[in-house]
Design a protein around this motif. Structure first.
Motif, short mmCIF file in Angstrom:
data_model
loop_
_atom_site.label_atom_id
_atom_site.label_comp_id
_atom_site.label_asym_id
_atom_site.label_seq_id
_atom_site.Cartn_x
_atom_site.Cartn_y
_atom_site.Cartn_z
N ALA A 191 1.09 -1.55 0.33
CA ALA A 191 -0.10 -0.29 -0.20
C ALA A 191 0.90 1.55 0.18
N GLU A 192 1.90 1.03 0.84
CA GLU A 192 2.81 2.58 1.15
C GLU A 192 3.30 2.88 -0.51
N LEU A 193 4.19 1.61 -1.35
CA LEU A 193 4.20 2.28 -2.66
C LEU A 193 3.43 2.55 -3.66
N ILE A 194 1.71 2.09 -3.22
CA ILE A 194 0.65 3.05 -4.58
C ILE A 194 0.78 3.97 -4.07
N LYS A 195 0.65 4.22 -2.54
CA LYS A 195 0.48 5.95 -2.13
C LYS A 195 1.45 6.85 -2.75
N ALA A 242 -5.72 0.70 6.59
CA ALA A 242 -5.81 1.65 6.22
C ALA A 242 -5.69 2.87 5.66
N ILE A 243 -4.76 3.12 5.63
CA ILE A 243 -4.45 4.61 4.31
C ILE A 243 -5.27 3.72 2.98
N SER A 244 -5.58 2.48 2.54
CA SER A 244 -5.59 2.31 1.09
C SER A 244 -7.41 2.17 1.17
#
Length: 479
Positions: free
Chosen positions: A197-201, A291-293
């Motif tokens: 998810a952090e890489l998508i961010k 959560a961030i997703s």
């Protein structure tokens, strides 16, 4: 590490000070950081002839023998504080247990603590180092995707407080960070997905080439631990290495001009507008990546409603979250939580929403001029869209479990005891000290060896408190 230069000038009624602090620290990509053939880490401890390591218990169970062998090979005395840090245990009592181990060890002012683990471990141990004598050095060896890609880049360190993430913390740079992606060989798939998810961010709002690679290799990256598992295709490994290098580099380029977050319009805050509150709302917390997703997916719907991204881009982004098994919605992410999250982030961001959204994919804009009515309308539309996705947009293995440590292993009675202990720890104001971190058998176990400020039942990690005495104090307390 940092150096400070300053000038002092007399004024009519006093003095004026201008201070400029130079912050300098290094990153080294090194597969096999604890391989005895790689002396780079050991070299940083030769001056001290010893090492105090703070590590996650799960990491120690897998790599402890290798870590001990490594430092023994270089004739460095090793003491280990093993802890169990989950979101519900990312607390002041956990922080204090690490501080006690530092005291017991007799850490010198410039001597670096070695911190080995995921982002939660590096956050709490880093905060302990920031607070100890106001500035104690540390070296990071992150072991998860989030730790390697996201937490390792920032100099922010913190603990949770109340029902809010990272409410108490500091800005404290490590001396050095070693990035060893071979740790991903043993990382559970759920944690790989969590970090994805952090890489998508970062790619959605700042690096289109990386987004394209994530989109192309999504399932293979997750299934092979970013190309590190045995038998992983060379093509996937090469793509993963490029994603990791470019992702970290992009994060650093965005973060380093604003290390202390003086500027509040932050591209890497995509997905972090409503998630800081929502992540801890469920009784069992959501994993950070999920959560961030949810936040990112909802923000993408908001951006699409404003024609900042096209329908095609919107579908492509949502499809990537779904393919990765990441959450895009949650039944508790409702208008009430949306409003509470908005009010909380307005305080954090100095009265403006500053919601980072893609415009288009690969670049970013910030939304401020938005009403509650528009936010709620976008949420209703988002939930309607989610009906067309598996599980109504909810993710796979979205909640923390034993691989996150420090939360799910505590039964109800233990949790009540831990909450009581946390309350007592938070109210110590009578000048008494808490003595913990007793060194035994060459390891720092972090037991509370005294009862000052604690009931006797919490001493020595015994009775019905935290079942892992290695935690010191109480690591499952309610945040």
């Amino acid at each position: 590490m940092s150096d400070l230069t300053a000038t002092v000038q007399k004024t009519k009624n006093g003095f004026h000070v201008d201070g400029y602090e130079k912050i300098s620290y290094d990153f080294t990509f090194l597969d096999g950081v604890f391989n005895v053939e790689n002396p780079q880490l050991a070299d940083l401890y030769k001056k001290w002839n010893r090492v105090l390591a703070v590590t996650d218990l799960n990491v120690y169970n897998v790599y402890g023998e290798q870590i001990e062998k490594y430092f023994k090979h270089y004739s460095l005395e090793l003491k280990v504080h093993k802890t169990k840090i989950g979101e519900k245990a990312k607390t002041i009592p956990t922080f204090l247990s690490i501080v006690d181990s530092m005291t017991e060890f007799g850490i010198f002012r410039k001597e670096p603590v070695l911190v080995v683990g995921g982002g939660l471990v590096t956050d709490v141990a880093g905060f302990a180092c920031a607070a100890y004598r106001r500035n104690t050095n540390f070296i990071r060896v992150p072991t998860t995707v989030i730790g390697l890609i996201d937490a390792s880049v920032s100099i922010k360190v913190a603990v949770n407080y109340g029902n809010y993430k990272n409410r108490l913390g500091a800005y404290h740079a490590p001396m050095h960070t070693f990035l060893d992606f071979t740790f991903l060989r043993t990382l559970p798939t759920a944690q790989i997905r969590n970090g994805f998810a952090e890489l998508i961010k970062i790619s959605t709002c700042s690096h289109l080439d990386t987004f394209n690679l994530l989109d192309k290799y999504c399932e293979q990256l997750i299934e092979t631990g970013f190309g590190r598992t045995d038998g992983a295709p060379k093509e996937v490994r090469e793509a993963a290495d490029k994603i990791n290098m470019e992702g970290i580099h992009e994060m650093l380029k965005l973060e380093t001009p604003n290390l202390h977050e003086i500027g509040l319009d932050r591209v890497i805050a995509y997905g972090h507008t409503w998630s800081p509150l929502h992540e801890l709302v469920p009784e069992t917390p959501l994993r950070h990546g999920h959560a961030i997703s949810i936040d990112m997916a909802y923000s993408a719907t908001l951006a699409n409603s404003r024609k900042l991204i096209s329908d095609e881009e919107h579908r492509r982004l949502l499809k990537l979250f779904s393919r990765a098994g990441l959450s895009m919605d949650h039944h508790m992410f409702d208008e009430e939580i949306l409003d509470k999250g908005t009010q909380a982030i307005l305080k954090t961001r100095d009265g403006k929403l500053r919601a980072a959204v893609p415009n288009p994919i690969g670049s970013c804009t910030f939304i401020n001029d938005i009403s509650a009515e528009e936010l709620n309308a976008a949420l209703r539309r988002h939930k309607q869209l989610m009906k067309g996705y598996p599980r109504n947009g909810e993710g796979i293995e979205a909640y923390v479990d034993a691989s996150d440590t420090g939360y799910t292993e505590n039964n109800k009675k233990e949790t009540e005891d831990l909450e009581e202990a946390a309350a007592e720890a938070g109210s110590l104001n009578d000048g008494k000290t808490i003595n913990g971190g007793t060194a035994t058998n060459g390891h720092t176990n972090g037991h509370a060896n005294g009862t000052n400020g604690f009931k006797e039942k919490f001493a020595n990690g015994s009775a019905k408190t935290a079942t892992n005495g290695a935690n010191g104090f109480t690591n499952g307390a309610k945040a």
